[in-house]
Design a protein around this motif. Structure first.
Motif, PDB file in Angstrom:
ATOM      1  N   PRO A   1      39.710  32.252  24.443  1.00 17.57           N
ATOM      2  CA  PRO A   1      41.101  32.338  23.972  1.00 17.57           C
ATOM      3  C   PRO A   1      42.034  33.031  24.959  1.00 17.57           C
ATOM      4  N   MET A   2      41.544  34.011  25.709  1.00 17.18           N
ATOM      5  CA  MET A   2      42.409  34.674  26.684  1.00 17.18           C
ATOM      6  C   MET A   2      42.843  33.708  27.778  1.00 17.18           C
ATOM      7  N   LEU A   3      41.920  32.897  28.287  1.00 19.65           N
ATOM      8  CA  LEU A   3      42.267  31.955  29.349  1.00 19.65           C
ATOM      9  C   LEU A   3      43.145  30.822  28.820  1.00 19.65           C
ATOM     10  N   LEU A   4      42.915  30.404  27.593  1.00 21.04           N
ATOM     11  CA  LEU A   4      43.782  29.383  27.008  1.00 21.04           C
ATOM     12  C   LEU A   4      45.209  29.901  26.864  1.00 21.04           C
ATOM     13  N   SER A   5      45.357  31.155  26.422  1.00 17.68           N
ATOM     14  CA  SER A   5      46.697  31.736  26.262  1.00 17.68           C
ATOM     15  C   SER A   5      47.421  31.820  27.591  1.00 17.68           C
ATOM     16  N   LEU A   6      46.718  32.179  28.649  1.00 17.16           N
ATOM     17  CA  LEU A   6      47.318  32.217  29.977  1.00 17.16           C
ATOM     18  C   LEU A   6      47.692  30.815  30.441  1.00 17.16           C
ATOM     19  N   SER A   7      46.794  29.867  30.247  1.00 17.56           N
ATOM     20  CA  SER A   7      47.003  28.520  30.779  1.00 17.56           C
ATOM     21  C   SER A   7      48.227  27.848  30.194  1.00 17.56           C
ATOM     22  N   VAL A   8      48.447  27.993  28.891  1.00 15.15           N
ATOM     23  CA  VAL A   8      49.574  27.292  28.268  1.00 15.15           C
ATOM     24  C   VAL A   8      50.894  27.983  28.543  1.00 15.15           C
ATOM     25  N   THR A   9      50.871  29.169  29.144  1.00 20.67           N
ATOM     26  CA  THR A   9      52.110  29.867  29.485  1.00 20.67           C
ATOM     27  C   THR A   9      52.333  29.912  31.000  1.00 20.67           C
ATOM     28  N   GLY A  10      51.785  28.927  31.698  1.00 20.08           N
ATOM     29  CA  GLY A  10      52.090  28.752  33.112  1.00 20.08           C
ATOM     30  C   GLY A  10      51.146  29.421  34.071  1.00 20.08           C
ATOM     31  N   ILE A  11      50.338  30.392  33.628  1.00 21.36           N
ATOM     32  CA  ILE A  11      49.408  31.107  34.503  1.00 21.36           C
ATOM     33  C   ILE A  11      48.099  30.315  34.473  1.00 21.36           C
ATOM     34  N   THR A  12      47.905  29.416  35.438  1.00 22.13           N
ATOM     35  CA  THR A  12      46.866  28.392  35.294  1.00 22.13           C
ATOM     36  C   THR A  12      45.610  28.622  36.126  1.00 22.13           C
ATOM     37  N   HIS A  13      45.706  29.341  37.251  1.00 23.18           N
ATOM     38  CA  HIS A  13      44.502  29.601  38.051  1.00 23.18           C
ATOM     39  C   HIS A  13      43.910  30.917  37.564  1.00 23.18           C
ATOM     40  N   VAL A  14      43.079  30.853  36.518  1.00 28.32           N
ATOM     41  CA  VAL A  14      42.675  32.034  35.771  1.00 28.32           C
ATOM     42  C   VAL A  14      41.168  32.048  35.552  1.00 28.32           C
ATOM     43  N   GLY A  15      40.637  33.261  35.412  1.00 27.15           N
ATOM     44  CA  GLY A  15      39.220  33.420  35.136  1.00 27.15           C
ATOM     45  C   GLY A  15      38.937  34.825  34.661  1.00 27.15           C
ATOM     46  N   ALA A  16      37.667  35.098  34.411  1.00 24.67           N
ATOM     47  CA  ALA A  16      37.206  36.414  33.984  1.00 24.67           C
ATOM     48  C   ALA A  16      36.014  36.806  34.829  1.00 24.67           C
ATOM     49  N   ASP A  17      35.815  38.106  35.001  1.00 24.09           N
ATOM     50  CA  ASP A  17      34.682  38.579  35.789  1.00 24.09           C
ATOM     51  C   ASP A  17      33.371  38.105  35.158  1.00 24.09           C
ATOM     52  N   VAL A  18      32.648  37.264  35.884  1.00 23.05           N
ATOM     53  CA  VAL A  18      31.387  36.729  35.388  1.00 23.05           C
ATOM     54  C   VAL A  18      30.362  37.859  35.286  1.00 23.05           C
ATOM     55  N   GLY A  19      29.757  37.981  34.117  1.00 31.60           N
ATOM     56  CA  GLY A  19      28.780  39.034  33.869  1.00 31.60           C
ATOM     57  C   GLY A  19      29.364  40.279  33.262  1.00 31.60           C
ATOM     58  N   GLY A  20      30.695  40.409  33.309  1.00 36.77           N
ATOM     59  CA  GLY A  20      31.353  41.612  32.806  1.00 36.77           C
ATOM     60  C   GLY A  20      31.447  42.671  33.885  1.00 36.77           C
ATOM     61  N   PHE A  21      32.604  43.315  34.005  1.00 29.15           N
ATOM     62  CA  PHE A  21      32.821  44.329  35.038  1.00 29.15           C
ATOM     63  C   PHE A  21      32.023  45.594  34.749  1.00 29.15           C
ATOM     64  N   PHE A  22      32.118  46.090  33.523  1.00 24.36           N
ATOM     65  CA  PHE A  22      31.372  47.283  33.131  1.00 24.36           C
ATOM     66  C   PHE A  22      30.022  46.884  32.538  1.00 24.36           C
ATOM     67  N   GLY A  23      29.026  47.732  32.763  1.00 21.43           N
ATOM     68  CA  GLY A  23      27.742  47.544  32.110  1.00 21.43           C
ATOM     69  C   GLY A  23      26.807  46.610  32.856  1.00 21.43           C
ATOM     70  N   ASN A  24      25.615  46.487  32.318  1.00 29.44           N
ATOM     71  CA  ASN A  24      24.561  45.691  32.940  1.00 29.44           C
ATOM     72  C   ASN A  24      24.127  44.581  31.997  1.00 29.44           C
ATOM     73  N   PRO A  25      24.524  43.349  32.259  1.00 27.00           N
ATOM     74  CA  PRO A  25      24.146  42.253  31.369  1.00 27.00           C
ATOM     75  C   PRO A  25      22.657  41.946  31.480  1.00 27.00           C
TER      76      PRO A  25
END
Length: 920
Positions: A605-629
């Motif tokens: 949902p975060m990336l969808l919200s960005l995409s429909v409001t013009g911010i289209t080259h978007v992503g999230a830190d794979v694995g999570g920034f904090f912690g050990n997956p």
């Protein structure tokens, strides 16, 4: 003293890596202007139009607006724009000081070629433009915007308009309303009797002096016949925005929030005050053009007890339509509102892009896989990681270096012990087709021996305190100053520092990551800058431009990259903080997420919200920034990231190393296959980003973009479309080996096992650990490159595969864009833009833009056609260069739930020529 300072800084640094403490961030109740706007009573609006002041120009109309309670006059301006867009502005008519109007987000907004003023009377007037019109009612003021005969958006229907005019600070006793001039004393009725925080406000030991007093603005906007609204990122919340009647409003105030909480309206790193409504008949949107702190309340009004489309207030009439009522209020500035009338999703994307700009086509390498952590230790560490990707046969395009690569957090420098040979290190990357990204943050270490600090200090280019001295805040380097980016000289000087003779150790293969640019100030209120700081460049307080500060920083970075290559090469910039218009110069990621299943889930949902409001080259830190997956979470995150626009793995300094080869063979295989799958689909991603620059259509899309009438997809936010061709459903549930997938109308082909699904329907599908459910839409043709190499640049002249997935009528279509993948030569005609059609068992591929003159070395290696009922008797190719010739093919009949697969081998035709392939 020095030891005390170092200990204090150390304590702050420990604090910022802990989980978010909500007490560090304001609630609405702790924000005086938020309280005042929420206290406005519906149905008691004091604002009226003075119809006899109506003035018409070539641009639009203006008319006086009076607050009958305070006797303060305002100016209402309406500007019809091209492409079914309307601009509405409300400002003080005679302010005691000029109110700030944000100048950075807009790049367009062309006036309509004609409009007509009709139905003018004491009750109001109507402004017609194209097939749209706005009906303005006088008492109380209300504006209703129609697309054709359909009422789409109503402004001030609940009477929540509130505009706090500038006034001088009262001395001594506050007199009752009417005993003093309104410019001197705020009448009780104007502030709902809540005078706390009008002239000064405190939060957790920080005082905001508010020298100009209350200045907030607010307005309610209703989306008629709507049940769903989307947008206003950034929040870790659902895509379809929730009601806020029992919570705080959604907040837009760029903040550095660590391990942010999920499923709530708290502010995060960026702000786009743009909201979209979508129904089966109509898509519309508004853009609230204001860079100050902003809150948005949402109330969903059902079929009864709703706002009357006639009176504008609660009527309780059974015939009134449902609607979503939204209430917008900002701490300062003016009301500057854009209404976009669609009527379809792609129309709204185009209309918004015309105002704030389109995403520039990124270089292809930026769509590949990125490897990052805080921090790779030294040049030897970088060398080993780089080589291990080749050793383990994993593609990778970009290596990243975080703050530890610098000399003591001094940006544009290198740690001479850990990174003594940066150009040689970069050359080792580029020899394998890869790039380097280094970090540059806006906090500048206060050190007279640091060239960049001294240059800016000597020119007085930093932000000031309210007393006029250089602001001193704490961030990673300790004591830091912050560039006044409203000053063109500061922006130019910063941009020039990217020139290769100034940024020693960088070259044209070094790109930039802008972090902490909210701006983050560890010892400031809400971990950011004091609102009463001064920006001498525009002579404004920080409160006026807070949400646009990050945009000014990454936009200046982008300009620096252009200058260093003499405008020849496309920059790649990643930013954490953003505002409307950031798409013109930067990519965005979702910040400091956490290695847990909830943060993987909320990514969609975060990336969808960005995409429909013009911010289209978007992503999230794979694995999570904090912690050990654990390995299951990590592998599922790689699968999801491979089908999102920006694909980067990143991790905190204190986490365990996570390079793919450090895990067991099964996990390594899943990660490798996910990354390789990403590279196979790069031609599709690249084509979509080219079309994104042309039209504003986001590559990552909610289901309702392609299926605007299918109400079953309006609330779906755990899956997405890539263009209109691929449906992706990431697995975000711990331990799941199946997934519930909503299939929109039509036929859908599983890209791996070739099973067929018919929509609209929700089905449970198999999703073992090694599989992410991905489906190709019937009716699409998807271009791929199946010869995956160590980096995308090495695949430039490799051949294409076209996957044809016919719809129920046996037809399909697609497009393919090709250029040199990294320069701006495509804007001088060095490109190919191809259309692809499959009709009646004939595949046609031809240029659809005759301006394109690029010559590619790529050719067509194979065509795969799904779902044929029988083996072909003959397959022929016809082209200008080859004439007509017979091709080899292999047919795999349908079996075990799989559709058939026809593979046409080695057509051999180059992608420079038009051709047809006929299946008999």
């Amino acid at each position: 003293m020095a030891r005390t300072f170092r200990l204090a800084v150390a304590a702050l640094l420990v604090a910022v890596v802990c989980a978010v403490d909500r007490n560090n961030f304001k609630s609405c109740q702790q924000s005086s202007f938020c309280r005042r706007h929420r206290a406005v009573k519906p149905g008691e609006s004091p604002y009226v139009i003075l119809e006899n002041t109506l003035s018409v120009t070539e641009e639009g109309v203006s008319v006086d607006l009076l607050n009958e309670r305070t006797r303060v006059y305002f100016t209402l301006e309406l500007y019809p724009l091209k492409d079914a867009t309307l601009r509405l502005k409300i400002n003080e008519k005679n302010p005691i000081r000029q109110r700030f109007e944000e100048p950075y987000a807009l790049v367009g907004g062309t006036l309509a070629e004609g409009f007509e003023l009709v139905d003018r009377s004491a009750d109001g007037f109507t402004l017609r433009f194209g097939s749209s019109r706005v009906v303005v009612r006088s008492k109380p003021f209300q504006a209703e915007v129609y697309n054709g005969n359909d009422l789409v958006i109503s402004l001030n229907p609940r009477g929540l308009l509130k505009f706090e005019h500038y006034r001088t600070k009262p001395q001594g006793e506050v007199h009752p309303e009417g005993e003093e001039d309104a410019n001197v004393v705020p009448p009780p009725g104007d502030v709902e009797d809540d005078t706390d925080g009008l002239w000064e406000e405190s939060f957790k030991g920080h005082s905001d002096s508010k020298p100009h007093g209350p200045s907030s603005v607010g307005l309610d906007v209703s989306f008629v016949n709507s049940h769903h609204v989307y947008g206003i990122p950034e929040h870790a919340d659902s895509f379809s925005l929730k009601e806020t009647t029992s919570t705080d409003p959604y907040r837009l105030y760029n903040l550095d929030v660590f391990e942010y909480e999920l499923d709530n309206p708290m502010a995060l790193y960026g702000s786009v005050p743009m909201m979209i409504s979508h129904t089966s008949r109509q898509t519309s949107a508004i853009f609230w053009h204001n860079a100050a702190e902003t809150w948005i309340d949402i109330k969903k009004l059902p079929d009864s007890n709703v706002v009357s489309s006639i009176t504008g207030f609660f009527s309780g009439g059974e015939s009134d339509p449902p609607q979503v009522s939204t209430h917008w209020f900002s701490e300062s500035g003016i009301i500057d509102l854009f209404v976009m009338l669609g009527p379809r999703p792609l129309d709204v994307f185009r209309q918004y892009g015309a105002l704030t700009g389109f995403n520039n086509l990124p270089p292809l390498f930026s769509l590949g896989y990125h490897q990052c952590r805080w921090n790779y230790n030294d040049e030897e560490d970088v060398r080993q990681v780089n080589e291990n990707f080749d050793t383990h046969d994993i593609p990778m395009d970009v290596m990243w270096l975080d703050i530890e690569h610098t000399d003591g957090k001094r940006y544009f420098t290198w740690d001479q012990h850990k990174f003594p040979h940066p150009l040689e290190m970069t050359a080792n990357l580029t020899a394998r087709g890869r790039k380097l990204v280094t970090i540059v943050d806006p906090h500048i270490k206060r050190d007279q021996n640091y060239f960049f600090y001294k240059e800016n200090h000597d020119r007085d280019l930093f932000v000031h305190t309210k007393d006029g001295t250089e602001f001193d805040g704490w961030c990673w380097p300790g004591s830091s100053s912050y560039l006044d980016l409203t000053n063109p000289e500061a922006r130019n000087h910063y941009s020039d520092t990217y020139m290769l003779d100034r940024y020693k150790g960088s070259n044209l293969d070094t790109f930039t990551w802008n972090d902490m640019n909210e701006p983050s100030v560890f010892n400031g209120p809400e971990v950011t800058m004091q609102k009463d700081n001064l920006h001498p460049g525009l002579s404004v307080e920080h409160r006026e431009i807070h949400n646009v500060y990050g945009l000014l920083f990454h936009q200046s970075t982008y300009e620096g990259h252009l200058r260093r290559s003499e405008n020849r090469l496309r920059p790649f910039i990643l930013t954490r903080s953003f505002y409307s218009g950031s798409q013109r110069s930067a990519s965005v990621w979702t910040g400091d997420n956490t290695a847990d299943w909830g943060h993987l889930r909320i990514t969609e949902p975060m990336l969808l919200s960005l995409s429909v409001t013009g911010i289209t080259h978007v992503g999230a830190d794979v694995g999570g920034f904090f912690g050990n997956p654990d390995t299951l979470l990590l592998s599922r995150w790689y699968q999801a990231g491979a089908f999102q626009p920006f694909f980067r793995a990143h991790a905190h300094l204190d986490t365990k190393r996570r390079e793919p080869w450090l895990f067991d063979s099964e996990t390594l295989s899943i990660i490798r296959n996910s990354i390789r799958q990403r590279y196979q689909y790069l031609p599709l991603w690249y084509t979509l980003f080219y079309e994104n620059e042309l039209t504003g259509a986001p590559p990552l899309r909610p289901l309702w973009v392609a299926f605007p009438e299918d109400e079953g997809g309006f609330g779906v936010d755990n899956e997405h479309l890539i263009g209109s061709s691929l449906l992706v459903r990431p697995v975000t549930e711990e331990g799941a080996t199946s997934a519930s997938v909503y299939f929109p109308p039509g036929v859908w082909y599983d890209v791996l096992d070739l099973t067929l699904h018919q929509g609209p329907a929700t089905r449970t599908v198999s999703a073992p650990r090694e599989k992410i459910p991905v489906y190709q839409r019937g009716g699409s043709i998807v271009p791929k490159k199946e010869r995956v190499r160590r980096a995308s640049s090495l695949m430039r002249n490799d051949p294409y595969t076209l996957v044809v997935a016919p719809d129920a009528n046996g037809n399909a279509q697609g497009s393919l864009y090709i250029d040199d993948e990294h320069t701006f030569q495509y804007r001088q005609g060095q490109f190919l833009y191809l259309g692809m059609w499959f009709e009646g068992s004939v595949l046609t591929v031809k240029k659809v833009d005759p301006r394109g003159k690029y010559h590619t070395g790529s050719w067509l290696e194979r065509v795969i056609v799904l779902g044929r009922t029988k083996r072909p008797s003959k397959v022929t190719l016809t082209s200008s260069a080859h004439g007509t010739q017979t091709l080899e093919s292999h047919f795999e009949p349908a079996s075990g739930g799989r559709v058939s697969r026809l593979t046409i081998r080695k057509p051999g035709v180059t992608m420079n020529e038009d051709f047809t392939i006929t299946i008999q």
